[in-house]
Each structure stands twice: as structure tokens, then as C-alpha cells.
Write a protein that holds these residues in place. Structure first.
Motif, PDB file in Angstrom:
ATOM      1  N   UNK A  34      18.863 118.523   5.232  1.00 52.22           N
ATOM      2  CA  UNK A  34      19.591 119.782   5.091  1.00 52.22           C
ATOM      3  C   UNK A  34      20.850 119.812   5.953  1.00 52.22           C
ATOM      4  N   UNK A  35      21.058 118.836   6.842  1.00 51.24           N
ATOM      5  CA  UNK A  35      22.297 118.732   7.614  1.00 51.24           C
ATOM      6  C   UNK A  35      23.258 117.699   7.040  1.00 51.24           C
ATOM      7  N   UNK A  36      22.950 117.118   5.895  1.00 47.62           N
ATOM      8  CA  UNK A  36      23.836 116.118   5.297  1.00 47.62           C
ATOM      9  C   UNK A  36      25.237 116.643   5.007  1.00 47.62           C
ATOM     10  N   UNK A  37      25.412 117.884   4.523  1.00 41.55           N
ATOM     11  CA  UNK A  37      26.799 118.344   4.307  1.00 41.55           C
ATOM     12  C   UNK A  37      27.630 118.325   5.593  1.00 41.55           C
ATOM     13  N   UNK A  38      27.030 118.705   6.710  1.00 43.85           N
ATOM     14  CA  UNK A  38      27.751 118.670   7.980  1.00 43.85           C
ATOM     15  C   UNK A  38      28.052 117.224   8.366  1.00 43.85           C
ATOM     16  N   UNK A  39      27.096 116.358   8.133  1.00 42.77           N
ATOM     17  CA  UNK A  39      27.282 114.946   8.464  1.00 42.77           C
ATOM     18  C   UNK A  39      28.439 114.345   7.671  1.00 42.77           C
ATOM     19  N   UNK A  40      28.542 114.673   6.404  1.00 39.37           N
ATOM     20  CA  UNK A  40      29.596 114.100   5.570  1.00 39.37           C
ATOM     21  C   UNK A  40      30.954 114.763   5.798  1.00 39.37           C
ATOM     22  N   UNK A  41      30.993 115.950   6.365  1.00 38.31           N
ATOM     23  CA  UNK A  41      32.262 116.608   6.686  1.00 38.31           C
ATOM     24  C   UNK A  41      32.746 116.298   8.096  1.00 38.31           C
ATOM     25  N   UNK A  42      31.963 115.555   8.856  1.00 38.18           N
ATOM     26  CA  UNK A  42      32.308 115.253  10.237  1.00 38.18           C
ATOM     27  C   UNK A  42      33.290 114.084  10.300  1.00 38.18           C
ATOM     28  N   UNK A  43      34.510 114.364  10.767  1.00 35.83           N
ATOM     29  CA  UNK A  43      35.501 113.296  10.930  1.00 35.83           C
ATOM     30  C   UNK A  43      35.081 112.353  12.041  1.00 35.83           C
ATOM     31  N   UNK A  44      34.259 112.815  12.975  1.00 33.32           N
ATOM     32  CA  UNK A  44      33.793 111.965  14.070  1.00 33.32           C
ATOM     33  C   UNK A  44      32.865 110.865  13.567  1.00 33.32           C
ATOM     34  N   UNK A  45      32.108 111.154  12.540  1.00 38.81           N
ATOM     35  CA  UNK A  45      31.183 110.166  11.972  1.00 38.81           C
ATOM     36  C   UNK A  45      31.948 108.952  11.471  1.00 38.81           C
ATOM     37  N   UNK A  46      33.001 109.188  10.696  1.00 39.64           N
ATOM     38  CA  UNK A  46      33.753 108.083  10.110  1.00 39.64           C
ATOM     39  C   UNK A  46      34.535 107.318  11.173  1.00 39.64           C
ATOM     40  N   UNK A  47      35.095 108.019  12.121  1.00 37.98           N
ATOM     41  CA  UNK A  47      35.806 107.351  13.205  1.00 37.98           C
ATOM     42  C   UNK A  47      34.880 106.524  14.076  1.00 37.98           C
ATOM     43  N   UNK A  48      33.701 107.054  14.360  1.00 40.85           N
ATOM     44  CA  UNK A  48      32.718 106.337  15.180  1.00 40.85           C
ATOM     45  C   UNK A  48      32.240 105.074  14.467  1.00 40.85           C
ATOM     46  N   UNK A  49      31.997 105.175  13.165  1.00 46.22           N
ATOM     47  CA  UNK A  49      31.564 103.992  12.420  1.00 46.22           C
ATOM     48  C   UNK A  49      32.663 102.934  12.373  1.00 46.22           C
TER      49      UNK A  49
END
Length: 181
Positions: A36-51
């Protein structure tokens, strides 16, 4: 822009940014993020930068651990670190890079649209219908156009009262000019 908007922005910013920090992949593995937190995960610019950062730093790199140290070596190479974080090396450009560009453009256009709506609002009418160049004096909650009126019928106004009197210049056209002009 007045201080009220700054206070609101200071209060809202952590509430908006905190979920992006939490579900960006740094504090917890992506595999442990509830669905249920996947939308937040996919909208997080930090996720893509960290990866992208992890792929850049660890892809195919050997890790040199000091075997004589009391701290154990958990990973022997960078690919094990990427596997631990569930990051695929092929994700460097798509989706990571393109998602960061798309999110930057999305947030840019969203902020421009919100700013445009704010600017297009009609200006608020001032509370006072007097001329725009009229000055008012405030002391202890009283208001008058002349400091002598604050003293009432008596002609005595102490020097202290005059020094503490604050002059506020009321301008009716404040919404049509930029701050500082």
C-alpha cells in the motif's frame, strides 16, 4: 509573500518529504516496503537517485576488507551489495534516469501550475478605504492618522509615547507590485 506562507511551508515540507525519505530505499529494503506504500515509493525521487548511486559505486567493484579486523566482512564484492538492496544493474538508465527526469519535469510543471493559480487570484481589497498614501499611527492598540490624536483631548503627548509610536504606511496597490519595489 508574507511570513504566514513561510510558516505554512515550514510546517508542510517535512510532512511531504518524510515519506519520500522513508520509502526511497536508504532506510529499508524495497522488498520490505508494504504494497500500500508502492505509490509513494514510485514517486520518490530519492529512490531513483539512490539506486543510480549504488549501481555507479558498486557494480563490478571488489570490496577490500581487512581480514585482521574485528569487524566481519559481510560482502565480498559490489554485486552482493546490489543484490542485498534488490537493485538490478540494468536499471541504471531505465527506469532510474528517465524516472528522475520525468519526476523533475512533473514537479516543475506542478509548481508552475500552482504558482500560476496563486498569481491569477484577484487581489484582496484592503480593509481601509482611505487613500493609498495615508499613514496611520499605532500605539497600544489605538489607531489615528496623527500622533496627537492618540493623546485624546489633552495636548500632552510624552516623548516616550512618540518614540514608541510605530508608523505603518498602508498601500492599497501592494498586490500589484513585486516585494522590494
Amino acid at each position: 509573500i508574507n511570513a504566514e506562507y513561510g510558516a505554512i511551508a515550514s510546517a508542510v515540507t517535512p510532512l511531504v518529504a518524510l515519506p519520500f525519505f522513508l520509502f526511497g530505499g536508504l532506510y529499508q529494503s524495497e522488498a520490505s516496503t508494504p504494497e500500500y506504500f508502492y505509490p509513494i515509493k514510485y514517486l520518490s525521487w530519492l529512490r531513483y537517485g539512490f539506486q543510480m548511486y549504488l549501481i555507479n559505486e558498486f557494480d563490478g567493484q571488489p570490496l577490500n576488507c581487512n581480514r585482521n579486523s574485528s569487524t566481519p566482512c559481510i560482502f565480498s564484492n559490489g554485486n552482493e551489495v546490489l543484490a542485498y538492496y534488490h537493485i538490478d544493474v540494468e536499471d541504471q538508465w531505465f527506469p532510474n534516469f528517465f524516472a528522475m527526469v520525468a519526476l523533475a519535469l512533473l514537479y516543475l510543471f506542478l509548481s508552475i501550475a500552482l504558482l500560476w493559480c496563486k498569481v491569477r487570484q484577484p487581489p484582496q481589497k484592503p480593509d481601509d478605504t482611505r487613500s493609498s498614501d495615508q499613514s496611520f499611527f499605532y500605539t497600544n492598540g489605538a489607531r489615528a492618522s496623527d500622533p496627537e490624536q492618540l493623546a485624546g483631548e489633552s495636548s500632552h503627548v510624552s516623548k516616550v509615547a512618540k518614540q514608541k509610536t510605530t508608523v505603518i504606511h498602508v498601500t492599497a496597490n501592494c498586490h500589484s507590485s513585486l516585494p522590494g519595489m
